[in-house]
Write a protein that holds these residues in place. Structure first.
Motif, PDB file in Angstrom:
ATOM      1  N   ALA A 122       0.833  -1.205   0.000  1.00  0.00           N
ATOM      2  CA  ALA A 122       0.000   0.000   0.000  1.00  0.00           C
ATOM      3  C   ALA A 122       0.868   1.256   0.000  1.00  0.00           C
ATOM      4  O   ALA A 122       0.476   2.284  -0.563  1.00  0.00           O
ATOM      5  N   ILE A 123       2.024   1.177   0.604  1.00  0.00           N
ATOM      6  CA  ILE A 123       2.953   2.309   0.591  1.00  0.00           C
ATOM      7  C   ILE A 123       3.692   2.349  -0.746  1.00  0.00           C
ATOM      8  O   ILE A 123       3.850   3.408  -1.350  1.00  0.00           O
ATOM      9  N   GLN A 124       4.095   1.180  -1.241  1.00  0.00           N
ATOM     10  CA  GLN A 124       4.781   1.118  -2.543  1.00  0.00           C
ATOM     11  C   GLN A 124       3.912   1.704  -3.654  1.00  0.00           C
ATOM     12  O   GLN A 124       4.412   2.392  -4.533  1.00  0.00           O
ATOM     13  N   SER A 125       2.604   1.421  -3.598  1.00  0.00           N
ATOM     14  CA  SER A 125       1.688   1.874  -4.647  1.00  0.00           C
ATOM     15  C   SER A 125       1.196   3.300  -4.437  1.00  0.00           C
ATOM     16  O   SER A 125       0.463   3.825  -5.264  1.00  0.00           O
ATOM     17  N   LYS A 126       1.570   3.907  -3.320  1.00  0.00           N
ATOM     18  CA  LYS A 126       1.175   5.285  -2.965  1.00  0.00           C
ATOM     19  C   LYS A 126      -0.291   5.393  -2.531  1.00  0.00           C
ATOM     20  O   LYS A 126      -0.836   6.495  -2.446  1.00  0.00           O
ATOM     21  N   LEU A 127      -0.963   4.241  -2.272  1.00  0.00           N
ATOM     22  CA  LEU A 127      -2.300   4.320  -1.684  1.00  0.00           C
ATOM     23  C   LEU A 127      -2.203   4.842  -0.255  1.00  0.00           C
ATOM     24  O   LEU A 127      -3.117   5.504   0.235  1.00  0.00           O
ATOM     25  N   LEU A 128      -1.102   4.539   0.405  1.00  0.00           N
ATOM     26  CA  LEU A 128      -0.825   5.066   1.736  1.00  0.00           C
ATOM     27  C   LEU A 128       0.527   5.760   1.725  1.00  0.00           C
ATOM     28  O   LEU A 128       1.428   5.379   0.970  1.00  0.00           O
ATOM     29  N   ASP A 129       0.644   6.747   2.573  1.00  0.00           N
ATOM     30  CA  ASP A 129       1.919   7.397   2.829  1.00  0.00           C
ATOM     31  C   ASP A 129       2.173   7.249   4.324  1.00  0.00           C
ATOM     32  O   ASP A 129       1.273   6.845   5.071  1.00  0.00           O
ATOM     33  N   VAL A 130       3.367   7.564   4.793  1.00  0.00           N
ATOM     34  CA  VAL A 130       3.685   7.315   6.196  1.00  0.00           C
ATOM     35  C   VAL A 130       4.579   8.410   6.762  1.00  0.00           C
ATOM     36  O   VAL A 130       5.466   8.912   6.062  1.00  0.00           O
ATOM     37  N   ASP A 131       4.309   8.784   7.994  1.00  0.00           N
ATOM     38  CA  ASP A 131       5.191   9.646   8.775  1.00  0.00           C
ATOM     39  C   ASP A 131       5.805   8.769   9.855  1.00  0.00           C
ATOM     40  O   ASP A 131       5.093   7.992  10.503  1.00  0.00           O
ATOM     41  N   LEU A 132       7.105   8.886  10.063  1.00  0.00           N
ATOM     42  CA  LEU A 132       7.828   8.073  11.036  1.00  0.00           C
ATOM     43  C   LEU A 132       8.383   8.965  12.142  1.00  0.00           C
ATOM     44  O   LEU A 132       9.017   9.980  11.861  1.00  0.00           O
ATOM     45  N   ILE A 133       8.145   8.546  13.400  1.00  0.00           N
ATOM     46  CA  ILE A 133       8.550   9.332  14.555  1.00  0.00           C
ATOM     47  C   ILE A 133       9.132   8.392  15.606  1.00  0.00           C
ATOM     48  O   ILE A 133       8.520   7.368  15.936  1.00  0.00           O
ATOM     49  N   VAL A 134      10.303   8.726  16.145  1.00  0.00           N
ATOM     50  CA  VAL A 134      10.878   7.930  17.231  1.00  0.00           C
ATOM     51  C   VAL A 134       9.992   8.099  18.459  1.00  0.00           C
ATOM     52  O   VAL A 134       9.542   9.205  18.774  1.00  0.00           O
ATOM     53  N   TRP A 135       9.725   6.984  19.148  1.00  0.00           N
ATOM     54  CA  TRP A 135       8.844   6.988  20.319  1.00  0.00           C
ATOM     55  C   TRP A 135       9.465   6.149  21.428  1.00  0.00           C
ATOM     56  O   TRP A 135      10.002   5.067  21.161  1.00  0.00           O
ATOM     57  N   TYR A 136       9.381   6.623  22.641  1.00  0.00           N
ATOM     58  CA  TYR A 136       9.920   5.947  23.820  1.00  0.00           C
ATOM     59  C   TYR A 136       8.731   5.448  24.635  1.00  0.00           C
ATOM     60  O   TYR A 136       7.910   6.234  25.103  1.00  0.00           O
ATOM     61  N   GLY A 137       8.611   4.118  24.759  1.00  0.00           N
ATOM     62  CA  GLY A 137       7.464   3.547  25.457  1.00  0.00           C
ATOM     63  C   GLY A 137       7.843   2.299  26.216  1.00  0.00           C
ATOM     64  O   GLY A 137       8.993   1.841  26.199  1.00  0.00           O
ATOM     65  N   SER A 138       6.865   1.709  26.854  1.00  0.00           N
ATOM     66  CA  SER A 138       7.086   0.522  27.672  1.00  0.00           C
ATOM     67  C   SER A 138       7.605  -0.645  26.833  1.00  0.00           C
ATOM     68  O   SER A 138       7.043  -0.985  25.795  1.00  0.00           O
ATOM     69  N   ALA A 139       8.669  -1.273  27.321  1.00  0.00           N
ATOM     70  CA  ALA A 139       9.208  -2.452  26.639  1.00  0.00           C
ATOM     71  C   ALA A 139       8.215  -3.609  26.709  1.00  0.00           C
ATOM     72  O   ALA A 139       8.281  -4.533  25.905  1.00  0.00           O
ATOM     73  N   ALA A 140       7.281  -3.554  27.651  1.00  0.00           N
ATOM     74  CA  ALA A 140       6.277  -4.604  27.801  1.00  0.00           C
ATOM     75  C   ALA A 140       5.256  -4.591  26.674  1.00  0.00           C
ATOM     76  O   ALA A 140       4.492  -5.549  26.517  1.00  0.00           O
ATOM     77  N   LEU A 141       5.249  -3.546  25.873  1.00  0.00           N
ATOM     78  CA  LEU A 141       4.291  -3.448  24.775  1.00  0.00           C
ATOM     79  C   LEU A 141       4.329  -4.679  23.875  1.00  0.00           C
ATOM     80  O   LEU A 141       3.304  -5.152  23.400  1.00  0.00           O
ATOM     81  N   LYS A 142       5.511  -5.215  23.680  1.00  0.00           N
ATOM     82  CA  LYS A 142       5.661  -6.393  22.813  1.00  0.00           C
ATOM     83  C   LYS A 142       4.894  -7.605  23.352  1.00  0.00           C
ATOM     84  O   LYS A 142       4.477  -8.470  22.591  1.00  0.00           O
ATOM     85  N   GLU A 143       4.689  -7.655  24.649  1.00  0.00           N
ATOM     86  CA  GLU A 143       3.957  -8.764  25.260  1.00  0.00           C
ATOM     87  C   GLU A 143       2.478  -8.775  24.873  1.00  0.00           C
ATOM     88  O   GLU A 143       1.819  -9.798  24.994  1.00  0.00           O
TER      89      GLU A 143
END
Length: 156
Positions: A122-143
């Motif tokens: 969807a990004i390759q085809s330009k149907l979607l675009d993306v903004d990327l931002i560094v974020w500091y959050g709980s390491a437990a999020l992966k759980e």
């Protein structure tokens, strides 16, 4: 008078020092093995990259082609989860900013995140675009992925 001021200042400083020591006591529930497994820092946090997906510039593809691209988008999301790189993903409600969804990517830099989102059809085809931002959050999020698999009745 000067001596009284010095003693008062000393008492305040010692109280503050003792309070800061007490505030930094180790959590009695701390699990060192889990913290290391999740790459947590001493606060239980880590760096991720937040990807905000938004409506892209491509607006003229036939519906069948768009549907195919979005099936590929969902497949790519599954691959990123399997590879351990995508922690959270989901669509956003209607809004006036053309934001469509979010990814929380388990990488520490924008450069690494860019390589991952560039795999999305969807990004390759330009149907979607993306903004990327560094974020500091709980390491437990992966759980949450482990928990989600236990509460998801139907898969996508």
């Amino acid at each position: 008078m000067k001596k009284h001021y010095l003693i008062t200042t000393l008492i305040i400083c010692l109280t503050a020092f003792y309070g800061s020591l007490k505030a930094q006591e180790t959590n009695k529930n701390y699990d060192e093995k889990l913290a290391k497994e999740l790459n947590a820092d001493e606060y239980g946090m880590k760096t991720y990259v937040l990807a905000i997906l938004k409506t892209g510039t491509q607006k003229s593809l036939p519906k069948a082609k768009q549907d195919s691209i979005f099936r590929g988008h969902m497949t790519n999301i599954g691959k990123l989860v399997t590879d351990g790189k995508l922690v959270v993903a989901g669509p956003l409600g209607k809004n006036d900013k053309n934001y469509r969804g979010i990814f929380v990517l388990d990488v520490p830099t924008i450069e690494e995140a860019k390589k991952l989102v560039d795999t999305d059809p969807a990004i390759q085809s330009k149907l979607l675009d993306v903004d990327l931002i560094v974020w500091y959050g709980s390491a437990a999020l992966k759980e949450t992925l482990k928990i989600h698999s236990k509460i998801e009745k139907k898969s996508h």
